[in-house]
Design a protein around this motif. Structure first.
Motif, short mmCIF file in Angstrom:
data_model
loop_
_atom_site.label_atom_id
_atom_site.label_comp_id
_atom_site.label_asym_id
_atom_site.label_seq_id
_atom_site.Cartn_x
_atom_site.Cartn_y
_atom_site.Cartn_z
N ARG A 442 83.19 25.37 15.28
CA ARG A 442 82.55 24.42 16.10
C ARG A 442 82.94 23.72 16.69
NH1 ARG A 442 78.96 22.33 9.92
NH2 ARG A 442 77.93 24.32 9.98
N TRP A 443 84.41 23.45 17.28
CA TRP A 443 84.47 22.32 17.80
C TRP A 443 85.64 22.38 19.15
CZ3 TRP A 443 80.77 18.15 18.05
CH2 TRP A 443 80.12 18.10 16.87
N MET A 444 85.39 21.52 20.19
CA MET A 444 85.99 21.92 21.10
C MET A 444 86.94 20.27 21.29
SD MET A 444 84.64 24.07 24.12
CE MET A 444 83.13 23.00 24.51
N PHE A 445 88.26 19.75 21.72
CA PHE A 445 88.63 18.99 21.97
C PHE A 445 89.10 19.00 23.37
CE2 PHE A 445 89.05 20.49 17.77
CZ PHE A 445 88.09 19.40 17.54
N GLU A 446 88.68 17.41 24.02
CA GLU A 446 89.03 16.91 25.41
C GLU A 446 90.02 16.13 25.54
OE1 GLU A 446 85.53 16.60 27.49
OE2 GLU A 446 84.84 18.92 27.38
N PRO A 447 90.61 16.04 25.87
CA PRO A 447 91.87 14.79 25.96
C PRO A 447 91.57 13.34 27.12
CG PRO A 447 93.04 16.04 27.39
CD PRO A 447 91.09 16.42 26.97
N VAL A 448 91.63 12.23 27.16
CA VAL A 448 91.04 11.22 27.89
C VAL A 448 91.80 10.96 29.08
CG1 VAL A 448 90.83 8.67 27.28
CG2 VAL A 448 90.65 10.06 25.26
N ALA A 449 91.59 11.02 29.53
CA ALA A 449 91.97 11.17 31.12
C ALA A 449 93.17 10.38 31.68
CB ALA A 449 90.99 11.21 32.17
N GLY A 450 94.19 10.53 31.92
CA GLY A 450 95.58 9.16 32.02
C GLY A 450 95.83 8.34 30.97
N LEU A 451 95.29 9.34 29.72
CA LEU A 451 96.08 8.99 28.49
C LEU A 451 96.52 9.16 28.22
CD1 LEU A 451 95.54 6.02 26.19
CD2 LEU A 451 94.43 8.26 24.81
N GLN A 452 98.40 8.75 28.34
CA GLN A 452 99.72 8.92 27.73
C GLN A 452 100.16 8.95 26.07
OE1 GLN A 452 101.66 10.17 30.19
NE2 GLN A 452 103.20 10.59 28.15
N THR A 470 87.70 13.57 22.61
CA THR A 470 86.01 13.51 23.37
C THR A 470 85.24 15.23 22.44
OG1 THR A 470 85.99 11.88 25.43
CG2 THR A 470 83.74 13.71 24.18
N ILE A 471 84.68 15.10 21.49
CA ILE A 471 84.64 16.27 20.83
C ILE A 471 83.21 17.06 21.43
CG2 ILE A 471 85.78 16.07 18.42
CD1 ILE A 471 83.45 14.70 17.55
N ARG A 472 83.70 18.09 22.07
CA ARG A 472 81.88 18.96 22.50
C ARG A 472 81.61 20.04 21.61
NH1 ARG A 472 80.81 15.32 26.00
NH2 ARG A 472 82.19 15.08 27.85
N ARG A 473 80.19 19.79 20.71
CA ARG A 473 79.86 21.19 19.94
C ARG A 473 79.89 21.99 20.96
NH1 ARG A 473 77.19 21.75 15.22
NH2 ARG A 473 77.08 18.91 15.56
N ARG A 474 80.47 23.34 20.05
CA ARG A 474 80.37 24.80 20.77
C ARG A 474 79.62 25.63 20.51
NH1 ARG A 474 83.70 28.47 18.58
NH2 ARG A 474 84.04 29.65 20.08
N ASP A 475 78.45 24.93 19.47
CA ASP A 475 77.76 26.08 19.00
C ASP A 475 75.68 25.20 19.00
OD1 ASP A 475 78.01 25.97 15.19
OD2 ASP A 475 77.79 24.35 17.03
#
Length: 475
Positions: A442-452, A470-475
């Motif tokens: 159901r979900w995919m995940f985006e890293p926070v830009a610039g965060l080590q 940041t989480i994004r719904r796939r459906d």
């Protein structure tokens, strides 16, 4: 719970000399500086500079990094009676003591015990992790992962480490105690468990230092908090044990099964203290380590969208929108490979130690009795001799003809090995893969830009400061 006093080591007469071993000829202070500064990078640098057997310290105690699969096999399997769990530490004065840091909270469970006690307990507990029972636990893993992710919102920023800690705690308390994290009646139990694990597993690393046992008796605020949390945890666990015994231990939860377990030869079961120690051992192994493995998996997927796309394609094909089951696992080879590859790059247990009880040839070098051996999954899992492009996240290396048939067994050992291999490895692997499949459908995940994101090697390998995504719904 009182702190278990460390054992005293009796040095062997006329010990071997390890002068031929390459590496540091410095003392423990040099090792301490290395471990405090950056142990992960430092140990890899030592392996690359000096080879697979490296002397870390020669005075006042001898310590060695062992990063050779054949030598690790000897330590864990082939001649395991020549080695014991723990590490040798300089005590107060000139004494040498053997320390097992996790006894602080776990007592003498499977993770910390040795010899006859370990063999007896493993024989008693092995049936609890039969394939049929794992199948039943799998239904619980999926139900909890599915229910908890329904609360997430598209575009929400979450600390995925905290989310996985809470999720796996819910899974293990349900299978272990039949306790529901979200039920009001059980909320205090879960709070006590969470607090005790957090307070004590991080502090366990301080057992490396001489005088730790005396420090634990002082009226310092941090010591009082740890002691209070352990006492509260003991009250909760012993109350649950008493309740299960009173009810005849007829449930299907792991606590009831532990209370019902009987030695096939003697018919004896476990007393309450031993049950308590094994309960907490299962809890740590099924909660902390799996949470970290899942956390690092989502970190890697967020930074490798092509791998995430392949994972989603397999889940869409096999599951077609429904929740997974244990029966689906053979049909999810890429999902399984993603989890394995994540544990290669970020092993939840990043290192383990053994000490020699006798003089022994290790990796071709004579090492003296009383030496501490450090076996690091982090180091050997990233060794280019066994893993082409070792820093690359490549799950396909676990599938089909990409699997290297010549790679030694102990070039990969996230669950240890031999008679002391984690008894719950199938439990943890099933828990992790089913949770990964349930969440990722159901979900995919985006890293926070610039965060080590920096790994923090405590007792287990955590991300320092968590893992915001940041989480994004796939459906």
């Amino acid at each position: 719970m009182t702190v278990t006093p460390p054992a005293t080591v009796t040095p062997a007469p006329a010990p071997m000399r390890a002068n031929a071993v390459p590496g540091s000829a410095g003392g423990l202070r040099a090792v301490g500086r290395l471990l405090r500064a950056d142990p992960l990078a430092g140990l890899i640098r030592l392996r690359q500079t000096h080879g697979p057997i490296v002397q870390l310290s020669s005075r006042p105690l001898s310590a060695f990094l062992v990063a050779d699969p054949a030598a690790i096999a000897d330590v864990l399997v082939g001649s395991s009676r020549a080695y014991r769990r723990g590490f040798v530490r300089r005590g107060l004065g000139s004494r040498q003591t053997v320390v097992q840091p996790l006894t602080l909270v776990l007592g003498q469970g499977l993770l910390t015990s040795s010899s006859d006690l370990h063999r007896r307990q493993r024989r008693l507990m092995q049936p609890l992790f039969h394939h049929q029972r794992i199948f039943e636990y799998g239904e619980t893993f999926v139900a909890i992962a599915d229910e908890r992710t329904k609360r997430w919102r598209d575009g929400q920023r979450l600390d995925m480490h905290n989310e996985m800690i809470e999720m796996t705690l819910a899974m293990v308390t349900k299978t272990l105690f039949d306790v529901d994290v979200d039920a009001d009646a059980d909320s205090n139990i879960v709070t006590v468990i969470r607090t005790a694990i957090s307070e004590n597993t991080v502090a366990a690393r301080k057992a490396l230092h001489a005088g730790f046992e005396l420090l634990e008796q002082l009226p310092l605020p941090s010591v009082r908090r740890r002691r209070s949390s352990r006492q509260a945890l003991d009250r909760v666990v012993y109350n649950l044990i008493e309740r299960r015994r009173r009810d005849g231990a007829e449930g299907g939860d792991l606590l009831s099964l532990l209370l019902s377990a009987r030695d096939a030869d003697t018919g004896d079961g476990m007393d309450d203290t031993q049950v308590r120690d094994e309960v907490l051992t299962i809890m740590l192994a099924g909660h902390e380590t799996t949470a970290n493995a899942l956390t690092w998996t989502f970190h890697l997927l967020g930074r490798h969208p092509e791998v995430a796309a392949a994972l989603h394609a397999e889940l869409d094909t096999v599951l077609a929108g429904r929740c997974p089951t244990v029966a689906d696992l053979p049909h999810l080879p890429f999902t399984d490979a993603v989890f394995k590859e994540s544990m290669r790059l970020y092993p939840p247990v990043w290192a383990m130690s053994r000490y020699l009880v006798e003089d022994r040839i290790v990796g071709g070098y004579p090492l003296p009795a009383g030496s501490t051996l450090l076996l690091s999954q982090w180091v050997i899992h990233r060794d280019g001799k066994w893993w082409p492009e070792p820093e690359r996240f490549d799950p396909s290396r676990w599938i089909g003809d990409r699997v290297d048939p010549h790679r030694p067994r102990y070039a990969y050992f996230p669950f240890g090995g031999g008679p002391h291999q984690c008894i719950g490895n199938s439990f943890a692997q099933t828990e992790g893969v089913l949770a990964l499949a349930t969440i990722s459908r159901r979900w995919m995940f985006e890293p926070v830009a610039g965060l080590q994101i920096t790994p923090e090697p405590l007792v287990t390998l955590r991300p320092r400061d968590g893992l915001p995504m940041t989480i994004r719904r796939r459906d």
